[in-house]
Design a protein around this motif. Structure first.
Motif, short mmCIF file in Angstrom:
data_model
loop_
_atom_site.label_atom_id
_atom_site.label_comp_id
_atom_site.label_asym_id
_atom_site.label_seq_id
_atom_site.Cartn_x
_atom_site.Cartn_y
_atom_site.Cartn_z
N ARG A 1 4.38 1.50 1.14
CA ARG A 1 5.45 2.43 0.57
C ARG A 1 4.97 3.76 0.55
NH1 ARG A 1 6.04 1.68 -4.99
NH2 ARG A 1 3.36 1.53 -5.55
N ILE A 2 6.33 5.04 0.67
CA ILE A 2 5.80 5.89 0.99
C ILE A 2 6.30 7.37 0.14
CG2 ILE A 2 6.28 8.20 2.69
CD1 ILE A 2 7.63 5.54 4.73
N ASP B 1 0.69 -0.78 0.32
CA ASP B 1 0.03 0.52 0.09
C ASP B 1 1.07 1.20 0.00
OD1 ASP B 1 -2.55 -1.14 0.14
OD2 ASP B 1 -2.69 -1.35 2.06
N VAL B 2 0.54 2.09 -0.76
CA VAL B 2 1.06 3.38 -0.98
C VAL B 2 0.16 4.46 -0.07
CG1 VAL B 2 1.46 5.59 -2.15
CG2 VAL B 2 1.78 2.96 -2.90
N ILE B 3 1.50 5.14 1.13
CA ILE B 3 1.14 6.58 1.53
C ILE B 3 2.03 7.43 0.55
CG2 ILE B 3 1.23 8.09 3.75
CD1 ILE B 3 1.04 4.94 5.07
N LEU B 4 0.90 8.44 0.34
CA LEU B 4 1.27 9.92 -0.53
C LEU B 4 1.67 10.42 0.55
CD1 LEU B 4 2.21 11.05 -3.60
CD2 LEU B 4 -0.23 11.52 -3.85
N THR B 5 2.41 11.48 0.54
CA THR B 5 2.72 12.53 1.03
C THR B 5 3.74 13.82 0.63
OG1 THR B 5 3.14 13.03 3.46
CG2 THR B 5 4.40 11.84 2.85
N THR B 6 3.49 15.24 1.46
CA THR B 6 4.98 15.86 0.95
C THR B 6 6.32 15.77 2.22
OG1 THR B 6 4.32 17.32 2.41
CG2 THR B 6 2.61 17.29 0.94
N ARG C 1 -2.57 5.40 -7.21
CA ARG C 1 -3.67 4.51 -6.11
C ARG C 1 -4.17 4.78 -5.01
NH1 ARG C 1 -8.28 6.52 -9.17
NH2 ARG C 1 -9.17 5.53 -7.07
N PRO C 2 -2.94 5.49 -4.51
CA PRO C 2 -2.32 5.30 -2.53
C PRO C 2 -3.85 5.51 -1.72
CG PRO C 2 -2.35 8.00 -3.64
CD PRO C 2 -2.80 7.40 -4.50
N ARG C 3 -3.09 4.16 -0.47
CA ARG C 3 -3.96 4.13 0.12
C ARG C 3 -4.85 5.42 1.01
NH1 ARG C 3 -7.52 2.64 2.30
NH2 ARG C 3 -8.44 1.32 3.61
N LEU C 4 -3.61 6.14 1.18
CA LEU C 4 -4.41 7.25 2.05
C LEU C 4 -3.03 8.69 1.56
CD1 LEU C 4 -4.42 8.95 4.52
CD2 LEU C 4 -2.57 8.12 5.10
N VAL C 5 -3.72 9.64 0.97
CA VAL C 5 -3.07 10.81 1.10
C VAL C 5 -2.91 11.95 2.42
CG1 VAL C 5 -2.83 12.78 -0.42
CG2 VAL C 5 -3.87 10.78 -1.25
N ALA C 6 -1.80 12.40 3.07
CA ALA C 6 -1.99 13.16 3.75
C ALA C 6 -1.22 14.35 3.76
CB ALA C 6 -0.79 12.68 4.83
#
Length: 329
Positions: free
Chosen positions: A50-51, A24-29, A76-81
Motif C-alpha cells: 500500500r502507498i 506492507d505500507v510505503i509512506l512517502t510524500t 507502522r510502514p515497512r518503508l518511509v521514503a
C-alpha cells in the motif's frame, strides 16, 4: 557507500533489499521523484503493498511532518521514503525532521538526495536515514552514468542486501549457501566502470576544494536572484515554494489556460533558449502528478544556476525569457 550506474539504479537496488509483503505500507510524500513513485506503483502491482502519501502543509511549502509522524504511528510502514529536493521544483523537504520520527519509531528510512548532493552539505547522521541515494552528476558535476548508495551500519547489520546479488557482493561459501560481504559493496556488481569512478572522484575533490559551505550559500543566492527577476517578467509565473528554496528555479505562465509561456509550447521554448546558449530542462505533468495538478501547470521550464555562474549570466537569462515572452504576445 556503494557505487551505482545512476541515482535511480541505486534507488531500485535499495528497494530490492526490502522483503515487501502484501499489505506492507510505503509512506512517502506528494513530491517524491517520478521514478520513485513509479517504482512504488510497480511494487504495489507485484507485491500488493500500500502507498500512503503524507499531506503537504497548507501553504504547499513541503510535507507536513506532524501529519507524516501520525501516519507513521497509525500504519507502522515497512518503508518511509522522502526526496530531499524534488526534481520538479526548488522545494527543500525537512528530511532531518522526518528522520527523527523514523528513529523514534524504528522505521526504515530511504532518502533521495539526487538534487541536493553537491548543492548542500548532506549529513546522513543528521538526517537519520538508513539508505540514501544520489547521482554524481547534476550539482556534484561528475560524469553521467554514475551514482551512489549510502547504507547505514544499522541496515547492514540487519541483513539488508539486494535481490540480485552477485559474486562481488557475496561469497559462495558452500554449494547451498552464500554470505554477503560486510560492507555496502554487497549492493555493487562485479563489472565496475572504473573510468567513471575516477571521474566522480575528481568531481568530489573539486567540490571539496571549492567548499560545500560556500557552495551552499552561493548557489541558492543565485537562484533567488533568478527567481525574483523572473517573477517580475510580465506573463511569467514562478512555481517554487518553501521558506528557502534550492537552486532549481521553475516557471510557467500566469493563468489557467495554456499553462505555459503564452504562445509557446514546451520544446520550441526550450529550443529557443538553447539557441541562446542557455541550458535548461523541461518538466511535464507526468513528472509530478500531485504537485503540478496543485499548481495547474501542464509543463514548466527548470533553470539550475550553480556557484560558477555569475550575476550577469543570471540577468542575461532573465532578459532572454522576457524577450521570448514578449515575442509571443
Amino acid at each position: 557507500m556503494a557505487f551505482a550506474a545512476s541515482a535511480t539504479h541505486a534507488y531500485t537496488k535499495a528497494l530490492s533489499a526490502i522483503d515487501f509483503r502484501p499489505g506492507d505500507v510505503i509512506l512517502t510524500t506528494r513530491n517524491d521523484f517520478v521514478s520513485n513513485q513509479i517504482a512504488f506503483l510497480s511494487l504495489r502491482k507485484r507485491h500488493g503493498v500500500r502507498i500512503v502519501h503524507a499531506p503537504d502543509r497548507p501553504d504547499g511549502s513541503g510535507v507536513d511532518v506532524d501529519a507524516m509522524a501520525a501516519l507513521m504511528r497509525a500504519h507502522r510502514p515497512r518503508l518511509v521514503a522522502v526526496t530531499h529536493v524534488p526534481t520538479n521544483s526548488g522545494l527543500v523537504q525537512p528530511v532531518a525532521e522526518v528522520g527523527r520520527h523514523c528513529r523514534e519509531l524504528d522505521l526504515l528510512y530511504l532518502v533521495d538526495a539526487c538534487q541536493s548532493v553537491g548543492q548542500y552539505p548532506v549529513d546522513v547522521e543528521e538526517i537519520g536515514c538508513d539508505l540514501l541515494t544520489a547521482t554524481c552528476r547534476k550539482f556534484l558535476r561528475g560524469p553521467r552514468g554514475s551514482g551512489f548508495l549510502y547504507v547505514s551500519d544499522r541496515a547492514l547489520a540487519a541483513g539488508y542486501e539486494p535481490l540480485h546479488i552477485d559474486m562481488h557482493g557475496a561469497r559462495w561459501v558452500a554449494p547451498g549457501h552464500y554470505r554477503p560481504v560486510a560492507t555496502a559493496a554487497r549492493f555493487e556488481e562485479w563489472e565496475f566502470p572504473y573510468a567513471t569512478v575516477l571521474g566522480c572522484a575528481a568531481a568530489v575533490r573539486y567540490a571539496l576544494r571549492v567548499g560545500l559551505e560556500p557552495i551552499a550559500r552561493r548557489t541558492p543566492a543565485l537562484a533567488g536572484r533568478l527567481r525574483e527577476q523572473l517573477a517580475a517578467v510580465p506573463g511569467v509565473r514562478t512555481l517554487d515554494r518553501g521558506p528557502a528554496p534550492a537552486a532549481l528555479v521553475t516557471f510557467a505562465i500566469k493563468g489557467l489556460v495554456t499553462f505555459a509561456i503564452k504562445g509557446w509550447e514546451a520544446e520550441p521554448f526550450k529550443a529557443a533558449l538553447d539557441a541562446r546558449g542557455i541550458n535548461s530542462a523541461l518538466s511535464y505533468r507526468e513528472f509530478a502528478q500531485f504537485d503540478f495538478a496543485d499548481k495547474d501547470v501542464r509543463w514548466c521550464l527548470r533553470l539550475s544556476p550553480h556557484y560558477y555562474n555569475t550575476e550577469d549570466e543570471v540577468d542575461a537569462v532573465v532578459g532572454a525569457v522576457a524577450e521570448l515572452a514578449r515575442s509571443a504576445r
